[in-house]
Design a protein around this motif. Sequence first.
Motif, mmCIF file in Angstrom:
data_model
loop_
_atom_site.group_PDB
_atom_site.id
_atom_site.type_symbol
_atom_site.label_atom_id
_atom_site.label_comp_id
_atom_site.label_asym_id
_atom_site.label_seq_id
_atom_site.Cartn_x
_atom_site.Cartn_y
_atom_site.Cartn_z
ATOM 1 N N GLN A 158 -17.377 -5.517 56.152
ATOM 2 C CA GLN A 158 -18.180 -5.242 54.968
ATOM 3 C C GLN A 158 -17.712 -3.972 54.270
ATOM 4 O O GLN A 158 -17.717 -3.898 53.038
ATOM 5 C CB GLN A 158 -19.656 -5.101 55.371
ATOM 6 C CG GLN A 158 -20.610 -4.984 54.195
ATOM 7 C CD GLN A 158 -20.564 -6.193 53.277
ATOM 8 O OE1 GLN A 158 -20.488 -7.327 53.738
ATOM 9 N NE2 GLN A 158 -20.574 -5.951 51.970
ATOM 10 N N SER B 293 -14.706 -4.919 52.240
ATOM 11 C CA SER B 293 -15.102 -5.657 51.041
ATOM 12 C C SER B 293 -15.673 -4.724 49.983
ATOM 13 O O SER B 293 -15.355 -4.851 48.787
ATOM 14 C CB SER B 293 -16.132 -6.725 51.417
ATOM 15 O OG SER B 293 -16.575 -7.435 50.279
ATOM 16 N N ASP B 294 -16.507 -3.753 50.396
ATOM 17 C CA ASP B 294 -17.079 -2.809 49.429
ATOM 18 C C ASP B 294 -15.995 -1.924 48.819
ATOM 19 O O ASP B 294 -16.043 -1.611 47.620
ATOM 20 C CB ASP B 294 -18.138 -1.943 50.122
ATOM 21 C CG ASP B 294 -19.338 -2.755 50.581
ATOM 22 O OD1 ASP B 294 -19.519 -3.873 50.070
ATOM 23 O OD2 ASP B 294 -20.084 -2.276 51.453
ATOM 24 N N THR C 67 -14.124 -3.900 46.224
ATOM 25 C CA THR C 67 -14.950 -4.065 45.027
ATOM 26 C C THR C 67 -14.961 -2.793 44.197
ATOM 27 O O THR C 67 -14.848 -2.831 42.962
ATOM 28 C CB THR C 67 -16.376 -4.441 45.429
ATOM 29 O OG1 THR C 67 -16.357 -5.652 46.188
ATOM 30 C CG2 THR C 67 -17.252 -4.639 44.202
ATOM 31 N N LEU C 68 -15.095 -1.639 44.850
ATOM 32 C CA LEU C 68 -15.074 -0.378 44.122
ATOM 33 C C LEU C 68 -13.729 -0.145 43.454
ATOM 34 O O LEU C 68 -13.668 0.311 42.292
ATOM 35 C CB LEU C 68 -15.393 0.761 45.089
ATOM 36 C CG LEU C 68 -15.506 2.163 44.483
ATOM 37 C CD1 LEU C 68 -16.645 2.213 43.471
ATOM 38 C CD2 LEU C 68 -15.718 3.198 45.579
ATOM 39 N N ARG D 266 -11.686 -2.411 42.438
ATOM 40 C CA ARG D 266 -11.595 -3.331 41.300
ATOM 41 C C ARG D 266 -12.355 -2.786 40.096
ATOM 42 O O ARG D 266 -11.902 -2.907 38.954
ATOM 43 C CB ARG D 266 -12.139 -4.693 41.707
ATOM 44 C CG ARG D 266 -12.039 -5.736 40.607
ATOM 45 C CD ARG D 266 -12.314 -7.126 41.126
ATOM 46 N NE ARG D 266 -13.678 -7.250 41.653
ATOM 47 C CZ ARG D 266 -13.977 -7.372 42.933
ATOM 48 N NH1 ARG D 266 -13.004 -7.357 43.838
ATOM 49 N NH2 ARG D 266 -15.219 -7.505 43.328
ATOM 50 N N HIS D 267 -13.510 -2.165 40.321
ATOM 51 C CA HIS D 267 -14.270 -1.587 39.212
ATOM 52 C C HIS D 267 -13.506 -0.429 38.569
ATOM 53 O O HIS D 267 -13.513 -0.284 37.340
ATOM 54 C CB HIS D 267 -15.629 -1.116 39.721
ATOM 55 C CG HIS D 267 -16.536 -2.242 40.106
ATOM 56 N ND1 HIS D 267 -17.713 -2.057 40.786
ATOM 57 C CD2 HIS D 267 -16.439 -3.585 39.903
ATOM 58 C CE1 HIS D 267 -18.299 -3.230 40.987
ATOM 59 N NE2 HIS D 267 -17.543 -4.166 40.462
ATOM 60 N N SER E 177 -11.312 -8.733 54.273
ATOM 61 C CA SER E 177 -12.435 -8.489 55.176
ATOM 62 C C SER E 177 -12.437 -9.478 56.340
ATOM 63 O O SER E 177 -12.770 -9.109 57.477
ATOM 64 C CB SER E 177 -13.752 -8.574 54.406
ATOM 65 O OG SER E 177 -13.891 -9.847 53.788
#
Length: 449
Positions: free
Chosen positions: A99, A102-103, A106-107, A109-110, A140
């Motif tokens: 996890q 994955s977070d 995602t960060l 990508r932002h 992940s």
Amino acid sequence: MAVFVLDKQKRPLMPCTEKRARRLLERGRAVVVRLAPFTIRLKDRIGGETQPLRLKLDPGSRVTGLALVRESEIVDLDTGAVERREHGLWFGELAHRGQQISDALTLRRHYRRARRSRKTRYRAPRFLNRTRREGWLPPSLQHRLDTTLNWVERLRRIAPITALSQELVRFDTQALQNPEISRVEYQQGELAGYEVREYLLEKWHRTCAYCGATNVPLEIEHIVPRARGGSDRVSNLTLACRPCNQRKGSRSIEDFLKRQPARLHQIQAQAKAPLKDAAAVNATRWALFDALKATGLPVETGSGGRTKFNRTRLDIPKTHALDAACVGQVDTLSGWQCPALAIKATGRGSYSRSRLDRFGFPRGYLMREKRVYGFQTGDWVRAEVPTGKKAGVHVGRVAVRQTGSFNIQAQGGTVQGISYRHCRVLQRADGYGYAFQPKPDTEAARRAA
């Protein structure tokens, strides 16, 4: 917990007891190789007889259970039946960081999208110019697979493992949604209902859906009662304690929870939601199975229902490590009343050399060198502080600073401001954190199961 033993040429021998390992160390016949898992190497022995050892795995999306057992087979001369007897030697629980990965992605990508929208050098987004290899998994999920295989290889280097066991099918979501396709597997025999119950226990977090009670016996309950046309599909099933199940009876859930609209909405939404953990396990189960077969050892598989059946039949509490010990064919199991080694994947640091604020701009720079005075973040150290407010002995993972004032994450909490002069390395950082869990509480764990 058994102690792993290597011979003079670093080849694995049979694990021994803690008492025998202590005597070998006191007499100078052995030296310590690792602290976790505790491993010694003999100075005066090469080779030796070994017994069949089986490593059992209970793969999970967050935690994977590991169990090393010594097995023996007893043949009944009258009936010819073979009884498998197992004795637990070592137990571990491997906590993944999927996890967190994955977070982090995602960060990142932002941040990347934010850079494109600023008035800076424009870089057009890339589409369809990258190919993925066959069998590709998201990072992940690949992390869960890699860490599990890493520990399989580690244990093979320090123990003469001759066979492997894996819980291959924990949740067969297709069979749960359409039980007619499975026929005898789920509808007949001793394992009938175990797969569905284990799925519901995970989906509803082992709590009563109506009152939120935990650590109580839970019953399978129909959200839409069968008397009102409700089906046996898993999307219409939930868990309830006996008082709530009896009070609801054949009433509709809207009538039963008319004074609790928030709980009613939560139950209806959660009933339709898929089990995320089941999807993660199903995505990696065959990749792990193929990787285990590639080791050349015989691999035994078993379903989650059989694991639950074995654990219930043998009256063993529920933990990740003990679930692993109950995977596959198990007739008798002894030696499970011992602590387990908690292994937490922590990573080996970050490639980033700066910290970022919430807008993605650097707000501080990190050290260029990972080692400070011979220590690295993640090392297992022992600090003996003679005087001051922090006087005493502190053992745990260290977080280094450029000033030489370290933080030690001990079992009782984090101790700050320990000088490097008082620290001594016990084990170098290997990407994992270790802790010893107490013996399983039989009664509490059985109520939670």
